[in-house]
Design a protein around this motif. Sequence first.
Motif, PDB file in Angstrom:
ATOM      1  N   ASN A  13       3.844 -13.798   8.070  1.00 33.36           N
ATOM      2  CA  ASN A  13       4.905 -12.998   8.688  1.00 33.36           C
ATOM      3  C   ASN A  13       4.804 -11.508   8.366  1.00 33.36           C
ATOM      4  O   ASN A  13       5.665 -10.730   8.765  1.00 33.36           O
ATOM      5  CB  ASN A  13       6.286 -13.530   8.295  1.00 33.36           C
ATOM      6  CG  ASN A  13       6.538 -13.506   6.798  1.00 33.36           C
ATOM      7  OD1 ASN A  13       5.599 -13.543   5.999  1.00 33.36           O
ATOM      8  ND2 ASN A  13       7.800 -13.450   6.403  1.00 33.36           N
ATOM      9  N   TYR A  14       3.763 -11.110   7.652  1.00 32.92           N
ATOM     10  CA  TYR A  14       3.470  -9.693   7.437  1.00 32.92           C
ATOM     11  C   TYR A  14       1.962  -9.493   7.575  1.00 32.92           C
ATOM     12  O   TYR A  14       1.177 -10.421   7.350  1.00 32.92           O
ATOM     13  CB  TYR A  14       3.921  -9.225   6.049  1.00 32.92           C
ATOM     14  CG  TYR A  14       5.415  -9.227   5.850  1.00 32.92           C
ATOM     15  CD1 TYR A  14       6.219  -8.243   6.413  1.00 32.92           C
ATOM     16  CD2 TYR A  14       6.027 -10.233   5.103  1.00 32.92           C
ATOM     17  CE1 TYR A  14       7.597  -8.252   6.236  1.00 32.92           C
ATOM     18  CE2 TYR A  14       7.405 -10.248   4.919  1.00 32.92           C
ATOM     19  CZ  TYR A  14       8.185  -9.259   5.489  1.00 32.92           C
ATOM     20  OH  TYR A  14       9.542  -9.267   5.319  1.00 32.92           O
ATOM     21  N   GLN A  15       1.574  -8.285   7.924  1.00 38.37           N
ATOM     22  CA  GLN A  15       0.154  -7.982   8.066  1.00 38.37           C
ATOM     23  C   GLN A  15      -0.542  -8.064   6.711  1.00 38.37           C
ATOM     24  O   GLN A  15      -0.036  -7.566   5.708  1.00 38.37           O
ATOM     25  CB  GLN A  15      -0.034  -6.583   8.659  1.00 38.37           C
ATOM     26  CG  GLN A  15      -1.491  -6.205   8.905  1.00 38.37           C
ATOM     27  CD  GLN A  15      -1.656  -4.772   9.397  1.00 38.37           C
ATOM     28  OE1 GLN A  15      -0.725  -3.963   9.303  1.00 38.37           O
ATOM     29  NE2 GLN A  15      -2.815  -4.454   9.926  1.00 38.37           N
ATOM     30  N   THR A  16      -1.707  -8.704   6.687  1.00 39.12           N
ATOM     31  CA  THR A  16      -2.517  -8.787   5.473  1.00 39.12           C
ATOM     32  C   THR A  16      -3.811  -8.024   5.710  1.00 39.12           C
ATOM     33  O   THR A  16      -4.533  -8.298   6.672  1.00 39.12           O
ATOM     34  CB  THR A  16      -2.835 -10.248   5.112  1.00 39.12           C
ATOM     35  OG1 THR A  16      -1.613 -10.995   5.009  1.00 39.12           O
ATOM     36  CG2 THR A  16      -3.571 -10.331   3.789  1.00 39.12           C
ATOM     37  N   VAL A  17      -4.107  -7.054   4.845  1.00 42.40           N
ATOM     38  CA  VAL A  17      -5.294  -6.211   5.009  1.00 42.40           C
ATOM     39  C   VAL A  17      -6.100  -6.229   3.718  1.00 42.40           C
ATOM     40  O   VAL A  17      -5.563  -6.462   2.633  1.00 42.40           O
ATOM     41  CB  VAL A  17      -4.908  -4.758   5.367  1.00 42.40           C
ATOM     42  CG1 VAL A  17      -4.132  -4.717   6.672  1.00 42.40           C
ATOM     43  CG2 VAL A  17      -4.099  -4.113   4.245  1.00 42.40           C
ATOM     44  N   LYS A  18      -7.388  -5.972   3.829  1.00 42.68           N
ATOM     45  CA  LYS A  18      -8.237  -5.863   2.650  1.00 42.68           C
ATOM     46  C   LYS A  18      -8.190  -4.434   2.118  1.00 42.68           C
ATOM     47  O   LYS A  18      -8.124  -3.480   2.890  1.00 42.68           O
ATOM     48  CB  LYS A  18      -9.681  -6.239   2.986  1.00 42.68           C
ATOM     49  CG  LYS A  18      -9.871  -7.711   3.317  1.00 42.68           C
ATOM     50  CD  LYS A  18     -11.325  -8.014   3.641  1.00 42.68           C
ATOM     51  CE  LYS A  18     -11.522  -9.493   3.941  1.00 42.68           C
ATOM     52  NZ  LYS A  18     -12.936  -9.799   4.288  1.00 42.68           N
ATOM     53  N   VAL A  19      -8.230  -4.297   0.802  1.00 44.90           N
ATOM     54  CA  VAL A  19      -8.280  -2.956   0.229  1.00 44.90           C
ATOM     55  C   VAL A  19      -9.618  -2.316   0.605  1.00 44.90           C
ATOM     56  O   VAL A  19     -10.625  -3.013   0.792  1.00 44.90           O
ATOM     57  CB  VAL A  19      -8.125  -2.986  -1.306  1.00 44.90           C
ATOM     58  CG1 VAL A  19      -6.749  -3.466  -1.702  1.00 44.90           C
ATOM     59  CG2 VAL A  19      -9.210  -3.839  -1.950  1.00 44.90           C
ATOM     60  N   PRO A  20      -9.669  -0.994   0.745  1.00 39.85           N
ATOM     61  CA  PRO A  20     -10.959  -0.336   1.006  1.00 39.85           C
ATOM     62  C   PRO A  20     -11.971  -0.721  -0.067  1.00 39.85           C
ATOM     63  O   PRO A  20     -11.639  -0.813  -1.249  1.00 39.85           O
ATOM     64  CB  PRO A  20     -10.603   1.154   0.944  1.00 39.85           C
ATOM     65  CG  PRO A  20      -9.139   1.210   1.257  1.00 39.85           C
ATOM     66  CD  PRO A  20      -8.552  -0.039   0.675  1.00 39.85           C
ATOM     67  N   SER A  21     -13.200  -0.951   0.346  1.00 35.42           N
ATOM     68  CA  SER A  21     -14.194  -1.469  -0.590  1.00 35.42           C
ATOM     69  C   SER A  21     -15.588  -1.016  -0.197  1.00 35.42           C
ATOM     70  O   SER A  21     -15.811  -0.482   0.898  1.00 35.42           O
ATOM     71  CB  SER A  21     -14.129  -3.003  -0.610  1.00 35.42           C
ATOM     72  OG  SER A  21     -15.058  -3.550  -1.524  1.00 35.42           O
ATOM     73  N   ASP A  22     -16.537  -1.232  -1.128  1.00 32.65           N
ATOM     74  CA  ASP A  22     -17.962  -0.963  -0.896  1.00 32.65           C
ATOM     75  C   ASP A  22     -18.212   0.495  -0.519  1.00 32.65           C
ATOM     76  O   ASP A  22     -18.887   0.790   0.473  1.00 32.65           O
ATOM     77  CB  ASP A  22     -18.520  -1.900   0.180  1.00 32.65           C
ATOM     78  CG  ASP A  22     -18.424  -3.362  -0.233  1.00 32.65           C
ATOM     79  OD1 ASP A  22     -18.717  -3.660  -1.402  1.00 32.65           O
ATOM     80  OD2 ASP A  22     -18.045  -4.196   0.603  1.00 32.65           O
ATOM     81  N   VAL A  23     -17.663   1.399  -1.303  1.00 34.55           N
ATOM     82  CA  VAL A  23     -17.835   2.831  -1.062  1.00 34.55           C
ATOM     83  C   VAL A  23     -18.341   3.498  -2.337  1.00 34.55           C
ATOM     84  O   VAL A  23     -18.094   3.021  -3.450  1.00 34.55           O
ATOM     85  CB  VAL A  23     -16.516   3.492  -0.608  1.00 34.55           C
ATOM     86  CG1 VAL A  23     -16.119   3.015   0.775  1.00 34.55           C
ATOM     87  CG2 VAL A  23     -15.395   3.198  -1.603  1.00 34.55           C
ATOM     88  N   GLU A  24     -19.051   4.609  -2.169  1.00 33.17           N
ATOM     89  CA  GLU A  24     -19.578   5.355  -3.306  1.00 33.17           C
ATOM     90  C   GLU A  24     -18.621   6.483  -3.669  1.00 33.17           C
ATOM     91  O   GLU A  24     -18.169   7.231  -2.797  1.00 33.17           O
ATOM     92  CB  GLU A  24     -20.961   5.917  -2.975  1.00 33.17           C
ATOM     93  CG  GLU A  24     -22.004   4.833  -2.738  1.00 33.17           C
ATOM     94  CD  GLU A  24     -23.403   5.390  -2.535  1.00 33.17           C
ATOM     95  OE1 GLU A  24     -23.605   6.602  -2.793  1.00 33.17           O
ATOM     96  OE2 GLU A  24     -24.289   4.628  -2.131  1.00 33.17           O
ATOM     97  N   VAL A  25     -18.320   6.585  -4.960  1.00 37.26           N
ATOM     98  CA  VAL A  25     -17.373   7.588  -5.447  1.00 37.26           C
ATOM     99  C   VAL A  25     -18.030   8.384  -6.573  1.00 37.26           C
ATOM    100  O   VAL A  25     -19.012   7.939  -7.176  1.00 37.26           O
ATOM    101  CB  VAL A  25     -16.069   6.924  -5.940  1.00 37.26           C
ATOM    102  CG1 VAL A  25     -15.322   6.284  -4.778  1.00 37.26           C
ATOM    103  CG2 VAL A  25     -16.357   5.886  -7.021  1.00 37.26           C
ATOM    104  N   PRO A  26     -17.501   9.576  -6.887  1.00 41.71           N
ATOM    105  CA  PRO A  26     -18.113  10.405  -7.936  1.00 41.71           C
ATOM    106  C   PRO A  26     -18.124   9.723  -9.297  1.00 41.71           C
ATOM    107  O   PRO A  26     -17.322   8.832  -9.592  1.00 41.71           O
ATOM    108  CB  PRO A  26     -17.231  11.661  -7.947  1.00 41.71           C
ATOM    109  CG  PRO A  26     -16.633  11.720  -6.581  1.00 41.71           C
ATOM    110  CD  PRO A  26     -16.418  10.289  -6.181  1.00 41.71           C
ATOM    111  N   GLU A  27     -19.008  10.195 -10.141  1.00 38.33           N
ATOM    112  CA  GLU A  27     -19.237   9.587 -11.447  1.00 38.33           C
ATOM    113  C   GLU A  27     -17.992   9.616 -12.330  1.00 38.33           C
ATOM    114  O   GLU A  27     -17.733   8.678 -13.087  1.00 38.33           O
ATOM    115  CB  GLU A  27     -20.399  10.314 -12.135  1.00 38.33           C
ATOM    116  CG  GLU A  27     -20.937   9.638 -13.371  1.00 38.33           C
ATOM    117  CD  GLU A  27     -22.153  10.363 -13.929  1.00 38.33           C
ATOM    118  OE1 GLU A  27     -22.882   9.752 -14.720  1.00 38.33           O
ATOM    119  OE2 GLU A  27     -22.366  11.546 -13.578  1.00 38.33           O
ATOM    120  N   PHE A  28     -17.173  10.662 -12.250  1.00 35.91           N
ATOM    121  CA  PHE A  28     -16.029  10.786 -13.159  1.00 35.91           C
ATOM    122  C   PHE A  28     -14.961   9.728 -12.921  1.00 35.91           C
ATOM    123  O   PHE A  28     -14.102   9.495 -13.783  1.00 35.91           O
ATOM    124  CB  PHE A  28     -15.410  12.189 -13.054  1.00 35.91           C
ATOM    125  CG  PHE A  28     -14.529  12.409 -11.856  1.00 35.91           C
ATOM    126  CD1 PHE A  28     -13.172  12.095 -11.903  1.00 35.91           C
ATOM    127  CD2 PHE A  28     -15.037  12.939 -10.677  1.00 35.91           C
ATOM    128  CE1 PHE A  28     -12.347  12.307 -10.805  1.00 35.91           C
ATOM    129  CE2 PHE A  28     -14.225  13.152  -9.580  1.00 35.91           C
ATOM    130  CZ  PHE A  28     -12.875  12.833  -9.640  1.00 35.91           C
TER     131      PHE A  28
END
Length: 260
Positions: free
Chosen positions: A69-84
Amino acid sequence: IRQNMKFFVARVNIKEQRKTGFQELRPIQIAFESPKFMLPIRLGMANADGPQDLIVYAMTRSGRVESSNYQTVKVPSDVEVPEFVQQEFGHFYKSLFAKSWREHDHRAIATEYVWNMGFCDPCAANPLTADELRELGVFWLANQAGPAGPAGPFRGGGVPVTLTRLHLRYDAQHFPEDLVFQQTGDQQNFQGRYIIRHPWRGTSSCTAASAYREQLPVRHRQEAETLASLTGWDMARIHKRMGDDAPKPADPTWWKKLWR
């Protein structure tokens, strides 16, 4: 009451609780049967002051769990982010979740993790053991044991346990109904993954090393832009935290070089 539902209130003896040595209350575990696959949340909003966060762990025989009864979405994933980000991961993920929550009009439920407990290729931690699953209420494993023994992990696939972790931030305005779930046949594993590539900082002057160093600024710029898109953080702040890896300002146009 109209839905023929019940709730209970637990009274805690603080003096006895202190004797256990635990700072937090241990969970109360109950078992019941119901034709409804749902979780009442409206009662908890009666005296709430702003949104609340809720984590739901669901274990099923055949697949991922989602809300019906509510939208289910995946969290953003498989992305490259800075080292810090490795040193600020908690702050990073809170910002990522909050931005995704706002982008879905404060109404979506986030899937953070889905995994079959029979194997690990790859995973952030070992799958739950047979004994741990039984303690959590996986009653259909009563007569099964893993190859490593009753307390050992299952291996080789085919284990009828899929673990789903759902995360929602809810309030009365955006979640007017109790949560209703459904079990799907989707057994595809998923987890939020954020890739950190540590740059090589050696001093070699060979052709390959020179080419590698030339492409690093492009990669760092892409990582910074991705991080800003995921979190909404200010780009100047991101560049400051990146230090020497921060993208350099573009060269001035040719006519500015002439008269500076």
